[in-house]
Motif scaffolding. Structure first.
Motif, PDB file in Angstrom:
ATOM      1  N   ALA A  19       0.834  -1.207   0.000  1.00 15.41           N
ATOM      2  CA  ALA A  19       0.000   0.000   0.000  1.00 15.41           C
ATOM      3  C   ALA A  19       0.866   1.253   0.000  1.00 15.41           C
ATOM      4  O   ALA A  19       0.528   2.251  -0.643  1.00 15.41           O
ATOM      5  N   MET A  20       2.012   1.184   0.696  1.00  8.97           N
ATOM      6  CA  MET A  20       2.906   2.335   0.740  1.00  8.97           C
ATOM      7  C   MET A  20       3.396   2.699  -0.660  1.00  8.97           C
ATOM      8  O   MET A  20       3.519   3.875  -0.994  1.00  8.97           O
ATOM      9  N   LYS A  21       3.652   1.705  -1.477  1.00  9.29           N
ATOM     10  CA  LYS A  21       4.082   1.963  -2.849  1.00  9.29           C
ATOM     11  C   LYS A  21       3.025   2.784  -3.588  1.00  9.29           C
ATOM     12  O   LYS A  21       3.348   3.686  -4.347  1.00  9.29           O
ATOM     13  N   PHE A  22       1.760   2.454  -3.355  1.00  6.19           N
ATOM     14  CA  PHE A  22       0.664   3.136  -4.041  1.00  6.19           C
ATOM     15  C   PHE A  22       0.249   4.447  -3.378  1.00  6.19           C
ATOM     16  O   PHE A  22      -0.578   5.177  -3.917  1.00  6.19           O
ATOM     17  N   SER A  23       0.833   4.746  -2.206  1.00  6.61           N
ATOM     18  CA  SER A  23       0.490   5.999  -1.515  1.00  6.61           C
ATOM     19  C   SER A  23       1.187   7.205  -2.137  1.00  6.61           C
ATOM     20  O   SER A  23       0.838   8.338  -1.813  1.00  6.61           O
ATOM     21  N   HIS A  24       2.173   6.949  -2.989  1.00  6.82           N
ATOM     22  CA  HIS A  24       2.939   8.022  -3.631  1.00  6.82           C
ATOM     23  C   HIS A  24       3.449   9.029  -2.605  1.00  6.82           C
ATOM     24  O   HIS A  24       3.130  10.221  -2.651  1.00  6.82           O
ATOM     25  N   PHE A  26       2.804   9.081   0.629  1.00  5.25           N
ATOM     26  CA  PHE A  26       1.697   9.421   1.533  1.00  5.25           C
ATOM     27  C   PHE A  26       0.883  10.610   1.030  1.00  5.25           C
ATOM     28  O   PHE A  26       0.298  11.363   1.811  1.00  5.25           O
ATOM     29  N   SER A  27       0.806  10.762  -0.273  1.00  5.18           N
ATOM     30  CA  SER A  27       0.004  11.844  -0.838  1.00  5.18           C
ATOM     31  C   SER A  27      -1.388  11.365  -1.271  1.00  5.18           C
ATOM     32  O   SER A  27      -2.229  12.184  -1.616  1.00  5.18           O
ATOM     33  N   LYS A  28      -1.622  10.074  -1.224  1.00  8.26           N
ATOM     34  CA  LYS A  28      -2.938   9.516  -1.563  1.00  8.26           C
ATOM     35  C   LYS A  28      -3.529   8.908  -0.294  1.00  8.26           C
ATOM     36  O   LYS A  28      -2.901   8.079   0.372  1.00  8.26           O
ATOM     37  N   LEU A  29      -4.756   9.315   0.039  1.00  8.69           N
ATOM     38  CA  LEU A  29      -5.354   8.979   1.332  1.00  8.69           C
ATOM     39  C   LEU A  29      -5.512   7.482   1.562  1.00  8.69           C
ATOM     40  O   LEU A  29      -5.019   6.955   2.559  1.00  8.69           O
ATOM     41  N   TRP A  30      -6.215   6.775   0.695  1.00 11.57           N
ATOM     42  CA  TRP A  30      -6.567   5.377   0.980  1.00 11.57           C
ATOM     43  C   TRP A  30      -5.353   4.466   1.059  1.00 11.57           C
ATOM     44  O   TRP A  30      -5.248   3.673   2.005  1.00 11.57           O
ATOM     45  N   PRO A  31      -4.424   4.547   0.128  1.00  6.70           N
ATOM     46  CA  PRO A  31      -3.227   3.720   0.302  1.00  6.70           C
ATOM     47  C   PRO A  31      -2.420   4.102   1.548  1.00  6.70           C
ATOM     48  O   PRO A  31      -1.827   3.232   2.197  1.00  6.70           O
ATOM     49  N   SER A  32      -2.435   5.378   1.907  1.00  2.00           N
ATOM     50  CA  SER A  32      -1.735   5.810   3.119  1.00  2.00           C
ATOM     51  C   SER A  32      -2.376   5.200   4.355  1.00  2.00           C
ATOM     52  O   SER A  32      -1.683   4.709   5.253  1.00  2.00           O
ATOM     53  N   LEU A  33      -3.705   5.208   4.392  1.00  2.00           N
ATOM     54  CA  LEU A  33      -4.407   4.581   5.519  1.00  2.00           C
ATOM     55  C   LEU A  33      -4.181   3.073   5.534  1.00  2.00           C
ATOM     56  O   LEU A  33      -4.056   2.464   6.604  1.00  2.00           O
ATOM     57  N   GLY A  34      -4.110   2.464   4.353  1.00  2.00           N
ATOM     58  CA  GLY A  34      -3.811   1.032   4.261  1.00  2.00           C
ATOM     59  C   GLY A  34      -2.432   0.712   4.803  1.00  2.00           C
ATOM     60  O   GLY A  34      -2.232  -0.318   5.458  1.00  2.00           O
ATOM     61  N   THR A  35      -1.482   1.603   4.559  1.00  2.00           N
ATOM     62  CA  THR A  35      -0.130   1.418   5.084  1.00  2.00           C
ATOM     63  C   THR A  35      -0.145   1.444   6.606  1.00  2.00           C
ATOM     64  O   THR A  35       0.411   0.560   7.260  1.00  2.00           O
ATOM     65  N   VAL A  36      -0.779   2.454   7.170  1.00  2.00           N
ATOM     66  CA  VAL A  36      -0.835   2.589   8.627  1.00  2.00           C
ATOM     67  C   VAL A  36      -1.566   1.396   9.247  1.00  2.00           C
ATOM     68  O   VAL A  36      -1.079   0.795  10.219  1.00  2.00           O
ATOM     69  N   ALA A  37      -2.694   1.021   8.675  1.00  2.00           N
ATOM     70  CA  ALA A  37      -3.458  -0.119   9.206  1.00  2.00           C
ATOM     71  C   ALA A  37      -2.653  -1.411   9.101  1.00  2.00           C
ATOM     72  O   ALA A  37      -2.627  -2.214  10.046  1.00  2.00           O
ATOM     73  N   GLY A  38      -1.982  -1.610   7.974  1.00  2.00           N
ATOM     74  CA  GLY A  38      -1.189  -2.825   7.791  1.00  2.00           C
ATOM     75  C   GLY A  38      -0.073  -2.930   8.818  1.00  2.00           C
ATOM     76  O   GLY A  38       0.137  -3.986   9.417  1.00  2.00           O
ATOM     77  N   TYR A  39       0.625  -1.827   9.042  1.00  2.00           N
ATOM     78  CA  TYR A  39       1.718  -1.862  10.008  1.00  2.00           C
ATOM     79  C   TYR A  39       1.222  -1.969  11.450  1.00  2.00           C
ATOM     80  O   TYR A  39       1.834  -2.661  12.266  1.00  2.00           O
ATOM     81  N   LEU A  40       0.138  -1.310  11.785  1.00  2.00           N
ATOM     82  CA  LEU A  40      -0.422  -1.457  13.141  1.00  2.00           C
ATOM     83  C   LEU A  40      -0.821  -2.900  13.412  1.00  2.00           C
ATOM     84  O   LEU A  40      -0.509  -3.460  14.472  1.00  2.00           O
ATOM     85  N   LEU A  41      -1.507  -3.505  12.455  1.00  2.00           N
ATOM     86  CA  LEU A  41      -1.908  -4.903  12.608  1.00  2.00           C
ATOM     87  C   LEU A  41      -0.679  -5.805  12.652  1.00  2.00           C
ATOM     88  O   LEU A  41      -0.601  -6.724  13.482  1.00  2.00           O
ATOM     89  N   ALA A  42       0.299  -5.541  11.801  1.00  4.30           N
ATOM     90  CA  ALA A  42       1.501  -6.370  11.758  1.00  4.30           C
ATOM     91  C   ALA A  42       2.231  -6.357  13.098  1.00  4.30           C
ATOM     92  O   ALA A  42       2.602  -7.422  13.620  1.00  4.30           O
ATOM     93  N   PHE A  43       2.441  -5.182  13.668  1.00  2.00           N
ATOM     94  CA  PHE A  43       3.166  -5.109  14.926  1.00  2.00           C
ATOM     95  C   PHE A  43       2.362  -5.686  16.087  1.00  2.00           C
ATOM     96  O   PHE A  43       2.935  -6.285  16.999  1.00  2.00           O
ATOM     97  N   THR A  44       1.053  -5.540  16.056  1.00  2.00           N
ATOM     98  CA  THR A  44       0.207  -6.144  17.092  1.00  2.00           C
ATOM     99  C   THR A  44       0.308  -7.665  17.045  1.00  2.00           C
ATOM    100  O   THR A  44       0.486  -8.322  18.078  1.00  2.00           O
ATOM    101  N   LEU A  45       0.211  -8.232  15.846  1.00  2.00           N
ATOM    102  CA  LEU A  45       0.306  -9.682  15.703  1.00  2.00           C
ATOM    103  C   LEU A  45       1.714 -10.182  16.037  1.00  2.00           C
ATOM    104  O   LEU A  45       1.865 -11.227  16.684  1.00  2.00           O
TER     105      LEU A  45
END
Length: 106
Positions: A19-24, A26-45
């Motif tokens: 998702a970070m690749k597609f965030s350009h 962090f200038s695109k909202l949805w991929p940026s949010l996907g990046t944050v969500a992915g990393y939060l979930l990853a570190f929690t797990l």
């Protein structure tokens, strides 16, 4: 169970990195949010998996499998080059993870 949590953590991290690749930058909202969500979930797990796994083994698997997966995704889906050196590097990373797991079994 810890290996299932670790696998899910790796999948979430790979999704976040993709998702970070597609965030350009962090200038695109949805991929940026996907990046944050992915990393939060990853570190929690990952934190949950570390309750019963050795940190060195877990981190080696996390880093190695995540790196290899992102490299393969880049080649297959993002039109990145698949040089002999890159493919050999992926194979070496996977081999290293396997060796660390074999050592951790004893």
């Amino acid at each position: 169970m810890p290996y299932v949590l670790l696998a899910a953590a790796i999948a979430a991290e790979v999704a976040g990195t993709t998702a970070m690749k597609f965030s350009h930058g962090f200038s695109k909202l949805w991929p940026s949010l996907g990046t944050v969500a992915g990393y939060l979930l990853a570190f929690t797990l990952l934190a949950q998996a570390l309750k019963t796994m050795q940190v060195g083994t877990a981190y080696a698997i996390w880093a190695g499998v995540g790196t290899a997966a992102i490299a393969v995704i880049g080649i297959v889906f993002l039109d990145e080059t698949a040089s002999a050196a890159k493919l050999a590097g992926i194979a070496l990373v996977i081999g290293g993870v396997v060796l660390l797991n074999l050592d951790g079994a004893h």
